[in-house]
Write an enzyme that holds these catalytic residues in place. Structure first.
Site, PDB file in Angstrom:
ATOM      1  N   LYS A   1      35.054   5.714  -8.243  1.00 10.67           N
ATOM      2  CA  LYS A   1      36.360   5.213  -8.143  1.00 10.67           C
ATOM      3  C   LYS A   1      36.842   4.582  -9.196  1.00 10.67           C
ATOM      4  O   LYS A   1      37.915   4.215  -9.661  1.00 10.67           O
ATOM      5  CB  LYS A   1      36.850   5.090  -6.666  1.00 10.67           C
ATOM      6  CG  LYS A   1      36.200   3.844  -5.954  1.00 10.67           C
ATOM      7  CD  LYS A   1      36.999   2.799  -6.524  1.00 10.67           C
ATOM      8  CE  LYS A   1      36.134   1.372  -5.915  1.00 10.67           C
ATOM      9  NZ  LYS A   1      36.726   0.070  -6.067  1.00 10.67           N
TER      10      LYS A   1
ATOM     11  N   THR B   1      42.191   1.448  -5.380  1.00  6.55           N
ATOM     12  CA  THR B   1      41.921   0.848  -6.657  1.00  6.55           C
ATOM     13  C   THR B   1      42.609   1.290  -7.729  1.00  6.55           C
ATOM     14  O   THR B   1      42.936   0.524  -8.805  1.00  6.55           O
ATOM     15  CB  THR B   1      40.284   1.392  -6.991  1.00  6.55           C
ATOM     16  OG1 THR B   1      39.639   1.080  -5.928  1.00  6.55           O
ATOM     17  CG2 THR B   1      39.839   0.505  -8.185  1.00  6.55           C
TER      18      THR B   1
HETATM   19  O1  LIG Z   1      38.867  -5.159  -7.855  1.00  6.12           O
HETATM   20  P1  LIG Z   1      37.965  -3.886  -8.053  1.00  6.12           P
HETATM   21  O2  LIG Z   1      38.539  -2.752  -8.796  1.00  6.12           O
HETATM   22  O3  LIG Z   1      36.582  -4.049  -8.154  1.00  6.12           O
HETATM   23  O4  LIG Z   1      38.283  -3.125  -6.716  1.00  6.12           O
HETATM   24  C1  LIG Z   1      37.873  -3.815  -5.457  1.00  6.12           C
HETATM   25  C2  LIG Z   1      37.378  -2.959  -4.242  1.00  6.12           C
HETATM   26  O5  LIG Z   1      36.212  -2.155  -4.731  1.00  6.12           O
HETATM   27  C3  LIG Z   1      38.447  -2.074  -3.756  1.00  6.12           C
HETATM   28  O6  LIG Z   1      38.103  -1.360  -2.510  1.00  6.12           O
END
Ligand SMILES: O=P(O)(O)OC[C@H](O)CO
Ligand SMILES: NC(=O)c1ccc[n+]([C@@H]2O[C@H](COP(=O)([O-])OP(=O)(O)OC[C@H]3O[C@@H](n4cnc5c(N)ncnc54)[C@H](O)[C@@H]3O)[C@@H](O)[C@H]2O)c1
Length: 301
Positions: free
Chosen positions: A161, A218
């Site tokens: 993701k 995300t």
């Molecule tokens: O800030 P990110 O893109 O690393 O996303 C944080 C978390 O994985 C969201 O679930």
């Protein structure tokens, strides 16, 4: 108990009652002990490994000789180890063979969890009783844990993701609109699902909190560091130097994800475009044109 590797960090947190470096403004809950001593942490009955994927092997290796056999080491990292093609629980199993590997993943910004906002995530371990015990031990009214034995499904969702969120960030940065973003999320999920199924994940896990759920979060906006990286690129800003700025795991996962997909014969054109842009092989407009001019095919092909 909260452990940190950074010299002076534990003392600073103990003095101020706050993790100013990584979570400013959030008081550390009363009763949480802060330490810089890994031997102290190693006495815990379970350990959450909240470090970048690239540091997981090193930290698990340091814990290996210190923990009691069977102690759950829970990966909270979302990525795939570069060079080895190892998923995060495989890294833990290799570096700390006496530990019980587990994974905690799902839609959850650390700031939201720390603020006590309602959050639901998945915890997985091969042994269901371990996963259920961890869910009971870690969960709270605001932090709801579902348990699972589909370790592979949970770790693949979290890794993929991040790469796909960079693509959605790019689209927003280019002002492509909400319709394009919805198309990218949906077709990105098709890629995540194909990759997961080819690597033994269960379809219901991929469509659950740790897969589709985290992809949606995300891709939702600039609170995500992966989305923000894409947004900056889409807005015309140059790629930041690797390791500078906030951690965007998708930057490190993209090459290994795309390489593993190719080895498994899994088509991942959106992830491939992100990887090529991050590597500087193609520009954003070329990547977009490439995606839009792919041969037409059946939606469920
Ligand atoms: O800030 P990110 O893109 O690393 O996303 C944080 C978390 O994985 C969201 O679930
Ligand atoms: N921040 C979030 O909202 C969030 C949510 C879910 C999952 N994650 C995942 O958690 C992982 C860590 O992300 P983060 O947001 O905490 O990153 P961060 O950059 O905010 O913090 C990383 C932490 O790891 C420590 N660290 C780094 N290298 C280390 C090493 N070699 N040895 C020991 N400690 C080391 C740092 O000191 C720091 O405490 C990532 O894989 C991320 O995808 C983050």
């Amino acid at each position: 108990m909260l452990w940190t590797v950074i010299p002076g960090h534990a003392e600073d947190m103990a003095r101020t009652g706050e993790n100013k470096m990584f979570l400013p403004g959030v008081p550390i809950a009363p009763g949480v002990e802060v330490t810089g001593d890994l031997t102290v942490l190693a006495q815990a009955s379970a350990i959450l490994m909240v470090v970048p994927t690239g540091a997981l092997r090193e930290v698990a290796g340091k814990l290996a000789g210190l923990i009691r056999p069977g102690t759950p080491l829970v990966a909270c990292a979302k990525g795939i180890e570069p060079k080895t093609d190892r998923f995060v629980t495989e890294v833990i199993a290799a570096a700390a063979p006496a530990a019980t590997p587990a994974i905690l993943s799902g839609p959850s910004f650390a700031a939201d969890v720390a603020a006590g906002l309602p959050t639901a995530v998945t915890i997985a371990s091969a042994d269901e009783s371990v996963a259920a015990w961890l869910a009971g031990a870690i969960g709270s009214a605001s932090f709801r844990l579902y348990h699972s034995t589909d370790v592979r499904g949970v770790e693949i969702g979290g890794a993929a993701k991040n790469v796909l969120a960079i693509a959605v960030g790019i689209a927003h940065g280019r002002k492509f609109g909400a319709s394009a973003a919805a198309a990218l999320i949906t077709r990105g999920f098709a890629e995540l699902r194909r990759f997961g199924l080819a690597h033994g994940a269960r379809p219901e896990t991929l469509a659950g909190l740790s897969g589709l759920g985290d992809l949606v979060l995300t891709c939702s906006g600039p609170q995500s560091r992966n989305f923000s990286l894409g947004f900056k690129l889409g807005s015309g800003e140059p790629l930041p130097a690797p390791g500078s700025g906030p951690l965007a795991e998708g930057f490190f996962t993209a090459p290994v994800l795309v390489e593993m997909a190719a080895k498994a014969g899994v088509e991942m054109p959106i992830a491939g475009a992100v990887e090529a842009v991050l590597a500087g092989r193609i520009g954003i407009d070329e990547a977009i044109t490439g995606l839009l001019t792919r041969p037409q095919k059946a939606e469920a092909a």
